[in-house]
Write a protein that holds these residues in place. Sequence first.
Motif, PDB file in Angstrom:
ATOM      1  N   SER A 101       0.991  -1.468  -0.038  1.00 59.29           N
ATOM      2  CA  SER A 101      -0.497  -0.230  -0.081  1.00 59.29           C
ATOM      3  C   SER A 101       0.658   1.346   0.199  1.00 59.29           C
ATOM      4  N   ARG A 102       1.753   1.165   0.026  1.00 57.97           N
ATOM      5  CA  ARG A 102       2.999   2.703   0.024  1.00 57.97           C
ATOM      6  C   ARG A 102       3.076   2.918  -1.375  1.00 57.97           C
ATOM      7  N   PRO A 103       3.670   4.250  -1.309  1.00 51.25           N
ATOM      8  CA  PRO A 103       3.419   4.975  -2.884  1.00 51.25           C
ATOM      9  C   PRO A 103       4.169   4.139  -3.207  1.00 51.25           C
ATOM     10  N   ARG A 104       4.640   3.450  -5.050  1.00 51.66           N
ATOM     11  CA  ARG A 104       5.443   2.505  -5.309  1.00 51.66           C
ATOM     12  C   ARG A 104       6.420   3.421  -6.203  1.00 51.66           C
ATOM     13  N   PRO A 105       7.638   3.702  -6.214  1.00 52.63           N
ATOM     14  CA  PRO A 105       8.520   4.152  -6.713  1.00 52.63           C
ATOM     15  C   PRO A 105       8.987   3.363  -8.099  1.00 52.63           C
ATOM     16  N   ALA A 106       9.821   4.418  -9.124  1.00 50.15           N
ATOM     17  CA  ALA A 106      10.138   3.566 -10.156  1.00 50.15           C
ATOM     18  C   ALA A 106      11.360   3.101 -10.644  1.00 50.15           C
ATOM     19  N   PRO A 107      11.796   2.137 -11.562  1.00 51.02           N
ATOM     20  CA  PRO A 107      13.314   2.008 -11.749  1.00 51.02           C
ATOM     21  C   PRO A 107      14.152   3.874 -12.667  1.00 51.02           C
ATOM     22  N   GLN A 108      15.043   3.175 -12.923  1.00 47.42           N
ATOM     23  CA  GLN A 108      15.408   4.295 -13.749  1.00 47.42           C
ATOM     24  C   GLN A 108      15.519   3.455 -15.025  1.00 47.42           C
ATOM     25  N   ALA A 109      15.285   2.414 -15.847  1.00 48.26           N
ATOM     26  CA  ALA A 109      15.693   1.758 -16.456  1.00 48.26           C
ATOM     27  C   ALA A 109      15.292   0.262 -16.153  1.00 48.26           C
ATOM     28  N   THR A 110      14.641  -0.448 -17.635  1.00 46.54           N
ATOM     29  CA  THR A 110      14.054  -1.698 -17.684  1.00 46.54           C
ATOM     30  C   THR A 110      15.139  -2.179 -19.159  1.00 46.54           C
ATOM     31  N   ILE A 111      15.404  -3.224 -18.741  1.00 47.33           N
ATOM     32  CA  ILE A 111      16.494  -4.570 -19.403  1.00 47.33           C
ATOM     33  C   ILE A 111      15.967  -5.604 -19.804  1.00 47.33           C
ATOM     34  N   ALA A 112      16.025  -6.409 -21.147  1.00 47.27           N
ATOM     35  CA  ALA A 112      15.196  -6.823 -21.563  1.00 47.27           C
ATOM     36  C   ALA A 112      16.439  -8.332 -21.795  1.00 47.27           C
ATOM     37  N   TYR A 113      16.492  -9.654 -20.710  1.00 48.19           N
ATOM     38  CA  TYR A 113      17.475 -10.453 -21.531  1.00 48.19           C
ATOM     39  C   TYR A 113      17.285 -12.082 -22.585  1.00 48.19           C
ATOM     40  N   GLY A 114      15.451 -11.581 -22.454  1.00 51.77           N
ATOM     41  CA  GLY A 114      14.943 -12.979 -23.407  1.00 51.77           C
ATOM     42  C   GLY A 114      13.587 -12.110 -23.697  1.00 51.77           C
ATOM     43  N   ALA A 115      13.042 -13.069 -24.784  1.00 44.96           N
ATOM     44  CA  ALA A 115      11.510 -12.951 -25.113  1.00 44.96           C
ATOM     45  C   ALA A 115      10.334 -12.892 -24.234  1.00 44.96           C
ATOM     46  N   ASP A 116      10.797 -13.721 -22.988  1.00 46.87           N
ATOM     47  CA  ASP A 116       8.820 -13.633 -22.180  1.00 46.87           C
ATOM     48  C   ASP A 116       8.803 -12.463 -21.410  1.00 46.87           C
ATOM     49  N   ASP A 117       8.022 -11.879 -20.878  1.00 50.71           N
ATOM     50  CA  ASP A 117       7.471 -10.909 -20.177  1.00 50.71           C
ATOM     51  C   ASP A 117       8.320 -10.874 -18.789  1.00 50.71           C
ATOM     52  N   PHE A 118       8.503 -12.033 -18.178  1.00 50.14           N
ATOM     53  CA  PHE A 118       9.558 -12.306 -16.440  1.00 50.14           C
ATOM     54  C   PHE A 118      10.922 -12.260 -17.217  1.00 50.14           C
ATOM     55  N   GLN A 119      11.714 -12.042 -18.206  1.00 48.73           N
ATOM     56  CA  GLN A 119      12.910 -12.470 -18.290  1.00 48.73           C
ATOM     57  C   GLN A 119      13.311 -10.830 -18.233  1.00 48.73           C
ATOM     58  N   LYS A 120      13.256  -9.729 -17.365  1.00 49.29           N
ATOM     59  CA  LYS A 120      13.914  -8.366 -17.456  1.00 49.29           C
ATOM     60  C   LYS A 120      14.639  -8.006 -16.370  1.00 49.29           C
ATOM     61  N   ILE A 121      15.053  -7.599 -16.176  1.00 51.73           N
ATOM     62  CA  ILE A 121      15.804  -6.596 -14.846  1.00 51.73           C
ATOM     63  C   ILE A 121      15.605  -5.628 -14.721  1.00 51.73           C
ATOM     64  N   ASP A 122      15.566  -4.746 -13.966  1.00 52.16           N
ATOM     65  CA  ASP A 122      14.583  -3.317 -13.650  1.00 52.16           C
ATOM     66  C   ASP A 122      15.733  -3.041 -12.880  1.00 52.16           C
ATOM     67  N   LEU A 123      16.854  -1.575 -13.825  1.00 50.09           N
ATOM     68  CA  LEU A 123      17.707  -0.482 -12.753  1.00 50.09           C
ATOM     69  C   LEU A 123      17.571   0.615 -12.449  1.00 50.09           C
TER      70      LEU A 123
END
Length: 279
Positions: free
Chosen positions: A16-38
Amino acid sequence: MPSDTFTPMTWADLLSRPRPAPQATIAYGADDFQKIDLWLPTGAGPFPVVLMVHGGCWTTSVADRSIMDWAAEDLRRAGYAVWNIDYRGVDRPGGGYPGTFMDAAAAADLLRANAAKYHLDLTRIVAVGHSAGGHLALWLAARPNLSRTSPLYTPDPLPIANVISLGGLPDLEETAASPDNGCGTDVVTRLVGKPTSGRADVYADTSVPRLFPLAAAQDLVNGREDTIIPYRLATDYVAKSRGGATLHTVPNTGHVELIAPGSSAWNKAKHLIKLAFHS
């Protein structure tokens, strides 16, 4: 057992806390969950890096990398870059063995290819994992000990000198034999697979104690009142490590507090991260 006056934090308390956001998101595969937040601090760098691994019982529908957003933002404000990886859980096509492990490995190794672009200091990396992510963070540090015959073997894994497991499940064999763990026992079978003629020992390259000794320093932070991850899973792992791991017990602490900025458990984790970067 929890004291009469202790009320554990709930997931709703954190989410329930205000959600912060990353500065970049990087994909390492085709699946929606093959990602990294930086998550990047202000300044020129180079930045020390926290390689972060979320939990959720290795199951994507339970949790993904976004559950670590608040912890990641807190570390970013403290001056650390955060490489918050995601991976296909056992409920995703390609998840389980070997996909979940290969995802974690690929996401970790991609850090090197992005270090120059984002001013990341590859000489200062600490892996931090929560719950099932504690297992994967420790496993990432154990990759140099994998057999060359394992499908999970890679010749040059990202070196990890320090791991901090927050309420982790590092010993898959004990987890599978512990019906009181909050993930249940069936999920371990879904993660590692069933014994076959070609792979009779499903824990040989998946459960961290099978890969001892680890070169990395290992710190375990566990809440004494954690009802999701039994406390004995931490004490038993430390005993098996024979001096390779140190347990830090936080009283009046459950499972959610371990990744909730402002809690005594998270303050302990941040202190250990700071010590690791200055060791």
